[in-house]
Design a protein around this motif. Sequence first.
Motif, mmCIF file in Angstrom:
data_model
loop_
_atom_site.group_PDB
_atom_site.id
_atom_site.type_symbol
_atom_site.label_atom_id
_atom_site.label_comp_id
_atom_site.label_asym_id
_atom_site.label_seq_id
_atom_site.Cartn_x
_atom_site.Cartn_y
_atom_site.Cartn_z
ATOM 1 N N GLU A 5 0.834 -1.212 0.000
ATOM 2 C CA GLU A 5 0.000 0.000 0.000
ATOM 3 C C GLU A 5 0.865 1.257 0.000
ATOM 4 N N ASN A 6 1.986 1.233 0.703
ATOM 5 C CA ASN A 6 2.890 2.387 0.699
ATOM 6 C C ASN A 6 3.486 2.627 -0.690
ATOM 7 N N VAL A 7 3.785 1.554 -1.401
ATOM 8 C CA VAL A 7 4.290 1.695 -2.771
ATOM 9 C C VAL A 7 3.196 2.281 -3.658
ATOM 10 N N GLU A 8 1.963 1.780 -3.523
ATOM 11 C CA GLU A 8 0.848 2.296 -4.320
ATOM 12 C C GLU A 8 0.592 3.771 -4.017
ATOM 13 N N ALA A 9 0.683 4.156 -2.746
ATOM 14 C CA ALA A 9 0.459 5.546 -2.353
ATOM 15 C C ALA A 9 1.556 6.469 -2.887
ATOM 16 N N TYR A 10 2.729 5.923 -3.114
ATOM 17 C CA TYR A 10 3.853 6.706 -3.638
ATOM 18 C C TYR A 10 3.553 7.209 -5.042
ATOM 19 N N GLY A 11 2.815 6.426 -5.802
ATOM 20 C CA GLY A 11 2.469 6.853 -7.157
ATOM 21 C C GLY A 11 2.394 5.672 -8.098
ATOM 22 N N SER A 12 2.167 5.981 -9.335
ATOM 23 C CA SER A 12 2.027 4.950 -10.364
ATOM 24 C C SER A 12 3.424 4.542 -10.844
ATOM 25 N N VAL A 13 4.052 3.661 -10.076
ATOM 26 C CA VAL A 13 5.416 3.231 -10.392
ATOM 27 C C VAL A 13 5.502 1.714 -10.358
ATOM 28 N N THR A 14 6.516 1.199 -11.017
ATOM 29 C CA THR A 14 6.791 -0.228 -11.035
ATOM 30 C C THR A 14 8.149 -0.460 -10.399
ATOM 31 N N LEU A 15 8.149 -1.144 -9.250
ATOM 32 C CA LEU A 15 9.433 -1.482 -8.628
ATOM 33 C C LEU A 15 10.197 -2.440 -9.520
ATOM 34 N N ILE A 16 11.522 -2.284 -9.549
ATOM 35 C CA ILE A 16 12.385 -3.174 -10.322
ATOM 36 C C ILE A 16 13.419 -3.791 -9.379
ATOM 37 N N PRO A 17 14.000 -4.930 -9.792
ATOM 38 C CA PRO A 17 15.049 -5.534 -8.949
ATOM 39 C C PRO A 17 16.181 -4.535 -8.673
ATOM 40 N N LEU A 18 16.796 -4.709 -7.526
ATOM 41 C CA LEU A 18 17.863 -3.785 -7.131
ATOM 42 C C LEU A 18 19.047 -3.879 -8.085
ATOM 43 N N PRO A 19 19.419 -2.757 -8.699
ATOM 44 C CA PRO A 19 20.629 -2.759 -9.519
ATOM 45 C C PRO A 19 21.861 -2.614 -8.622
ATOM 46 N N GLU A 20 23.015 -2.860 -9.162
ATOM 47 C CA GLU A 20 24.265 -2.725 -8.398
ATOM 48 C C GLU A 20 24.410 -1.325 -7.803
ATOM 49 N N GLY A 21 23.903 -0.318 -8.506
ATOM 50 C CA GLY A 21 24.013 1.065 -8.034
ATOM 51 C C GLY A 21 23.277 1.338 -6.740
ATOM 52 N N SER A 22 22.346 0.471 -6.358
ATOM 53 C CA SER A 22 21.616 0.719 -5.114
ATOM 54 C C SER A 22 22.540 0.665 -3.895
ATOM 55 N N TRP A 23 23.652 -0.036 -4.010
ATOM 56 C CA TRP A 23 24.569 -0.139 -2.866
ATOM 57 C C TRP A 23 25.402 1.114 -2.691
ATOM 58 N N ASP A 24 25.394 2.001 -3.677
ATOM 59 C CA ASP A 24 26.136 3.263 -3.554
ATOM 60 C C ASP A 24 25.473 4.214 -2.570
ATOM 61 N N THR A 25 24.162 4.057 -2.345
ATOM 62 C CA THR A 25 23.427 5.004 -1.504
ATOM 63 C C THR A 25 22.706 4.355 -0.331
ATOM 64 N N SER A 26 22.622 3.039 -0.289
ATOM 65 C CA SER A 26 21.974 2.339 0.820
ATOM 66 C C SER A 26 22.944 2.241 1.992
ATOM 67 N N VAL A 27 22.402 2.288 3.220
ATOM 68 C CA VAL A 27 23.283 2.390 4.390
ATOM 69 C C VAL A 27 22.859 1.451 5.517
ATOM 70 N N ALA A 28 23.826 1.170 6.394
ATOM 71 C CA ALA A 28 23.606 0.406 7.623
ATOM 72 C C ALA A 28 24.211 1.180 8.786
ATOM 73 N N SER A 29 23.584 1.069 9.957
ATOM 74 C CA SER A 29 24.104 1.686 11.179
ATOM 75 C C SER A 29 23.915 0.723 12.334
ATOM 76 N N TRP A 30 24.912 0.637 13.204
ATOM 77 C CA TRP A 30 24.862 -0.201 14.401
ATOM 78 C C TRP A 30 24.029 0.521 15.451
ATOM 79 N N TRP A 31 23.070 -0.199 16.073
ATOM 80 C CA TRP A 31 22.165 0.420 17.046
ATOM 81 C C TRP A 31 22.100 -0.392 18.327
ATOM 82 N N ASP A 32 22.069 0.302 19.429
ATOM 83 C CA ASP A 32 21.808 -0.281 20.748
ATOM 84 C C ASP A 32 22.703 -1.467 21.098
ATOM 85 N N GLY A 33 23.840 -1.573 20.448
ATOM 86 C CA GLY A 33 24.772 -2.632 20.774
ATOM 87 C C GLY A 33 24.311 -4.037 20.416
#
Length: 129
Positions: free
Chosen positions: A58-86
């Motif tokens: 539903e959140n994807v539908e609310a975002y607009g009329s878009v078609t999600l595609i498989p993650l390309p290699e470029g997605s790792w250039d901007t995706s992030v991880a952070s260590w939380w609460d030990g």
Amino acid sequence: MGTEVVPLKVEDETPIPHVWRGTLVAIVDSLIRGDTRIGQGIDNVEPLSEDDSTACRENVEAYGSVTLIPLPEGSWDTSVASWWDGNRWDCLVDLWTAEEGRSDLVLHATVFEDPEAGFRIHPGLIYVP
């Protein structure tokens, strides 16, 4: 391929470790397929409930009329991880659409260390931060 990215226990945002990437790709593929429970049947993944999976779609539908595609290699250039609460990493994975490339949508995922499997991923909601 560049330098191997490993999980770091630092609160700063770091790139998504290589060891998690294939599993995160499979989770996004599960969303794209419309699986009843996103992540079901994927090794090292605690799948979302049916209600949370529906909320993601539903959140994807609310975002607009878009078609999600498989993650390309470029997605790792901007995706992030952070260590939380030990005890976990929180990840934001940028999602891509056929219409716009990298979108404003993200998949939130939590990664826990697992003594047997090495890690366990709990996918979260899809949203615009």
